[in-house]
Design an enzyme around this catalytic site. Structure first.
Site, PDB file in Angstrom:
ATOM      1  N   SER A 284       0.892  -1.166   0.015  1.00 42.14           N
ATOM      2  CA  SER A 284       0.105   0.278  -0.060  1.00 42.14           C
ATOM      3  C   SER A 284       0.962   1.527   0.140  1.00 42.14           C
ATOM      4  O   SER A 284       1.650   1.149   0.925  1.00 42.14           O
ATOM      5  CB  SER A 284      -0.979  -0.523   1.416  1.00 42.14           C
ATOM      6  OG  SER A 284      -1.612   0.805   1.352  1.00 42.14           O
TER       7      SER A 284
ATOM      8  N   LYS B 230      -0.580  -1.192  -4.817  1.00 43.76           N
ATOM      9  CA  LYS B 230      -2.338   0.201  -3.954  1.00 43.76           C
ATOM     10  C   LYS B 230      -1.860   1.076  -3.662  1.00 43.76           C
ATOM     11  O   LYS B 230      -0.620   1.382  -3.184  1.00 43.76           O
ATOM     12  CB  LYS B 230      -3.277  -0.712  -2.764  1.00 43.76           C
ATOM     13  CG  LYS B 230      -3.755   0.044  -2.460  1.00 43.76           C
ATOM     14  CD  LYS B 230      -4.530  -1.112  -1.026  1.00 43.76           C
ATOM     15  CE  LYS B 230      -4.866  -0.302   0.179  1.00 43.76           C
ATOM     16  NZ  LYS B 230      -5.600  -0.406   1.404  1.00 43.76           N
TER      17      LYS B 230
ATOM     18  N   LYS C  83      -2.803   4.821  -2.379  1.00 40.10           N
ATOM     19  CA  LYS C  83      -3.763   5.547  -0.954  1.00 40.10           C
ATOM     20  C   LYS C  83      -4.327   6.902  -2.398  1.00 40.10           C
ATOM     21  O   LYS C  83      -3.428   7.766  -3.335  1.00 40.10           O
ATOM     22  CB  LYS C  83      -3.459   6.348  -0.128  1.00 40.10           C
ATOM     23  CG  LYS C  83      -2.903   5.414   0.437  1.00 40.10           C
ATOM     24  CD  LYS C  83      -4.479   4.546   1.066  1.00 40.10           C
ATOM     25  CE  LYS C  83      -4.056   3.551   2.467  1.00 40.10           C
ATOM     26  NZ  LYS C  83      -5.518   3.224   2.947  1.00 40.10           N
TER      27      LYS C  83
ATOM     28  N   ASP D 188      -7.077   2.440  -2.901  1.00 37.76           N
ATOM     29  CA  ASP D 188      -8.205   2.931  -1.580  1.00 37.76           C
ATOM     30  C   ASP D 188      -8.448   4.005  -1.288  1.00 37.76           C
ATOM     31  O   ASP D 188      -7.528   5.614  -1.150  1.00 37.76           O
ATOM     32  CB  ASP D 188      -7.279   2.366  -0.837  1.00 37.76           C
ATOM     33  CG  ASP D 188      -8.026   2.238   0.657  1.00 37.76           C
ATOM     34  OD1 ASP D 188      -9.254   2.279   1.380  1.00 37.76           O
ATOM     35  OD2 ASP D 188      -7.671   1.676   1.323  1.00 37.76           O
TER      36      ASP D 188
ATOM     37  N   GLU E 161     -11.160   0.700  -3.724  1.00 37.95           N
ATOM     38  CA  GLU E 161     -11.345   0.604  -1.712  1.00 37.95           C
ATOM     39  C   GLU E 161     -12.414   1.551  -1.279  1.00 37.95           C
ATOM     40  O   GLU E 161     -11.924   2.382  -1.280  1.00 37.95           O
ATOM     41  CB  GLU E 161      -9.767   0.190  -1.430  1.00 37.95           C
ATOM     42  CG  GLU E 161     -10.001  -0.622  -0.119  1.00 37.95           C
ATOM     43  CD  GLU E 161      -8.884  -0.501   0.383  1.00 37.95           C
ATOM     44  OE1 GLU E 161      -7.786  -1.299  -0.512  1.00 37.95           O
ATOM     45  OE2 GLU E 161      -8.741  -0.663   1.062  1.00 37.95           O
TER      46      GLU E 161
ATOM     47  N   ASP F 284     -13.914  -1.677   2.836  1.00 38.58           N
ATOM     48  CA  ASP F 284     -13.403  -2.163   3.631  1.00 38.58           C
ATOM     49  C   ASP F 284     -13.909  -2.215   5.420  1.00 38.58           C
ATOM     50  O   ASP F 284     -14.129  -2.186   6.295  1.00 38.58           O
ATOM     51  CB  ASP F 284     -11.612  -0.779   3.388  1.00 38.58           C
ATOM     52  CG  ASP F 284     -10.033  -1.037   4.934  1.00 38.58           C
ATOM     53  OD1 ASP F 284     -10.980  -1.703   5.469  1.00 38.58           O
ATOM     54  OD2 ASP F 284      -9.875  -1.117   4.837  1.00 38.58           O
TER      55      ASP F 284
ATOM     56  N   LYS G 233     -10.201  -7.614   7.715  1.00 38.07           N
ATOM     57  CA  LYS G 233      -9.038  -7.898   8.462  1.00 38.07           C
ATOM     58  C   LYS G 233      -9.693  -7.567   9.509  1.00 38.07           C
ATOM     59  O   LYS G 233     -10.286  -7.221   9.852  1.00 38.07           O
ATOM     60  CB  LYS G 233      -8.986  -5.736   8.765  1.00 38.07           C
ATOM     61  CG  LYS G 233      -8.365  -5.108   7.816  1.00 38.07           C
ATOM     62  CD  LYS G 233      -8.596  -3.386   7.512  1.00 38.07           C
ATOM     63  CE  LYS G 233      -7.987  -2.971   6.633  1.00 38.07           C
ATOM     64  NZ  LYS G 233      -7.824  -1.307   6.638  1.00 38.07           N
TER      65      LYS G 233
ATOM     66  N   GLY H  31      -4.702  -4.526   5.685  1.00 42.51           N
ATOM     67  CA  GLY H  31      -3.168  -4.183   6.398  1.00 42.51           C
ATOM     68  C   GLY H  31      -3.619  -3.182   7.630  1.00 42.51           C
ATOM     69  O   GLY H  31      -4.103  -1.846   7.480  1.00 42.51           O
TER      70      GLY H  31
HETATM   71  O1  SMG Z   1      -0.258  -2.461   6.699  1.00 45.01           O
HETATM   72  O2  SMG Z   1       0.312  -2.324   4.868  1.00 45.01           O
HETATM   73  C1  SMG Z   1       0.123  -1.831   5.957  1.00 45.01           C
HETATM   74  C2  SMG Z   1      -1.149  -0.789   5.736  1.00 45.01           C
HETATM   75  C3  SMG Z   1      -1.929  -1.070   4.883  1.00 45.01           C
HETATM   76  O3  SMG Z   1      -3.006   1.269   3.443  1.00 45.01           O
HETATM   77  C4  SMG Z   1      -3.369  -0.102   4.188  1.00 45.01           C
HETATM   78  N1  SMG Z   1      -4.094   0.184   5.146  1.00 45.01           N
HETATM   79  O4  SMG Z   1      -7.413   1.166   4.431  1.00 45.01           O
HETATM   80  O5  SMG Z   1      -6.404  -0.681   4.058  1.00 45.01           O
HETATM   81  C5  SMG Z   1      -6.757   0.631   4.805  1.00 45.01           C
HETATM   82  C6  SMG Z   1      -5.175   1.563   5.403  1.00 45.01           C
HETATM   83  C7  SMG Z   1      -5.552   1.441   7.185  1.00 45.01           C
HETATM   84  C8  SMG Z   1      -4.020   1.926   7.638  1.00 45.01           C
HETATM   85  S1  SMG Z   1      -3.882   3.402   7.296  1.00 45.01           S
HETATM   86  C9  SMG Z   1      -3.050   3.867   8.497  1.00 45.01           C
HETATM   87 MG    MG Z   2      -8.252   0.693   3.166  1.00 45.75          MG
END
Ligand code: SMG
Ligand code: MG
Length: 378
Positions: A135, A161, A163, A189, A214, A239, A263, A291
């Protein structure tokens, strides 16, 4: 199984690089760790709540309070504790899935370590390794983003992925697609950053052949996601919205989600996460492992679960060095784009006591009789 006590520990781990999402920037990962001690073993659980309630309503302080005041005493009062009884007794309290999941994971770990069973076997995993996606946070510029993606692809990550948020969506997606071509597995996402009024704008992502978008809209807006799904061709994946198996069924039934991010922390634990996996399989909905910037403790469980049959897309289960210079367990290492599923009993990883002490900011021990011993280490 007889439990002798439960230790609640707060740690703070610096991230290797800031991680920016539509809701904020993380520089350090503050984590609550739970250690459940029985006569013959100990089990570990990691709470995925963040320092502030931006991803979801829970945060580190609420999780500690919930665990200390309600969940741990309820667990220690059980005459024959096991993971199923723990889940049932926690259900009397509303909400707080991340706090519940952490303690449930620790109970499951100690139970499986006593029995000599790996978590992967308990969950019905079918793979020895799992593919690793990564991510990639929001950056100040497209060149900076491409530089980061170059590095992750060199490391061997098999899926990217990005953001996104309003103002950082079409340009970064176009740049990544143009640079790496149509072969790259790519998804985005939004962490709830859009509204249904943005549907025409989000449809401009359609030509980029993304695996999924996402959580574009707010957590509680399932109907909005179902409406958006009629206006874009990119599959929608929820999510934040998927907080339980019941919500997952609802979201799938109304057409709000075609793929589900699982998750365990968000849904109250591995047992509920397994139910979601199973019902998604029954509905023909693929799932993948999300994650929450976990340490090796949480990562071990997530990697085991990601080896279940319906996890057919690469997860946000990256290698330990994507997050931390030094983890609190043996690191998860990328081999040809994959992570090894631990094979030892329970979580199958060992917490490094020395590293743990270095990152600890507070510890308290809760004993069966209800005595709370607070021992801040610094
Ligand atoms: O653990 O690699 C990881 C982070 C993956 O993008 C990630 N998580 O919305 O999916 C999500 C985010 C939530 C945590 S962001 C601080
Ligand atoms: Mg997410």
């Amino acid at each position: 199984m007889k439990l002798e006590g439960v230790e609640l520990r707060r740690i703070a781990m610096p991230l290797v690089a800031p991680f920016r999402t539509s809701f904020g920037t993380e520089l350090d990962r503050e984590v609550v760790l739970v250690r459940v001690v029985s006569a013959d073993a100990e089990g570990w659980g990691e709470c995925v709540a963040m320092s502030a309630p931006r991803y979801s309503a829970e945060y580190v302080d609420t999780a500690v309070d919930m665990l200390r005041r309600f969940l741990v005493p309820a667990l220690l009062a059980l005459p024959e504790p096991d993971v199923h009884r723990a889940e049932r007794v926690f259900a009397q309290f509303k909400g707080h899935p991340m706090a519940k999941a952490a303690l449930e994971a620790a109970v499951l770990d100690v139970q499986l370590r006593e029995a000599g069973t790996p978590l992967s076997a308990f969950l019905g995993a079918v793979r020895e390794t799992v593919p690793a996606g990564v991510s990639v946070g929001i950056m100040d510029s497209v060149p900076e983003l491409l530089n980061a993606v170059d590095g992750y692809l060199d490391d061997g990550y098999v899926r990217i992925k990005l953001k996104i948020e309003p103002g950082w969506d079409l340009a970064p997606v176009r740049a990544v697609r143009e640079r790496y071509g149509s072969e790259l597995l790519l998804q985005v996402d939004a962490n709830t950053a859009y509204t249904l009024a943005d549907a025409r704008h989000l449809a401009k992502l359609d030509p980029f052949d993304l695996l999924l978008i996402e959580q574009p809209l707010p957590e509680h807006d399932l109907a909005g996601h179902a409406a958006l799904a009629q206006l874009v061709t990119t599959p929608i994946c929820l999510d934040e919205s998927i907080t339980s198996a019941a919500v997952a069924v609802h979201a799938i039934t109304i057409g709000a989600t075609r793929i589900v991010n699982i998750k365990p922390g968000r849904v109250g634990g591995y047992l509920e996460a397994r139910r979601i996996h199973d019902l998604c399989a029954q509905h023909g909905i693929p799932v993948w492992m999300g994650g929450m910037l976990e340490t090796g403790v949480g990562r071990a469980g997530n990697v085991a679960m990601a080896a279940m049959p319906n996890f057919t897309l690469p997860g946000d289960t990256s290698a330990s060095d994507r997050y931390f210079h030094q983890d609190i367990t043996e690191p998860f290492i990328l081999h040809e784009g994959r992570l090894k599923v631990p094979t030892g009993p329970g979580l199958g990883v060992t917490v490094d006591a020395r590293r743990l002490e270095e990152v600890t900011t507070a510890v308290q021990l809760v004993r069966p009789e209800g005595a709370v011993k607070a021992a801040p280490t610094r």
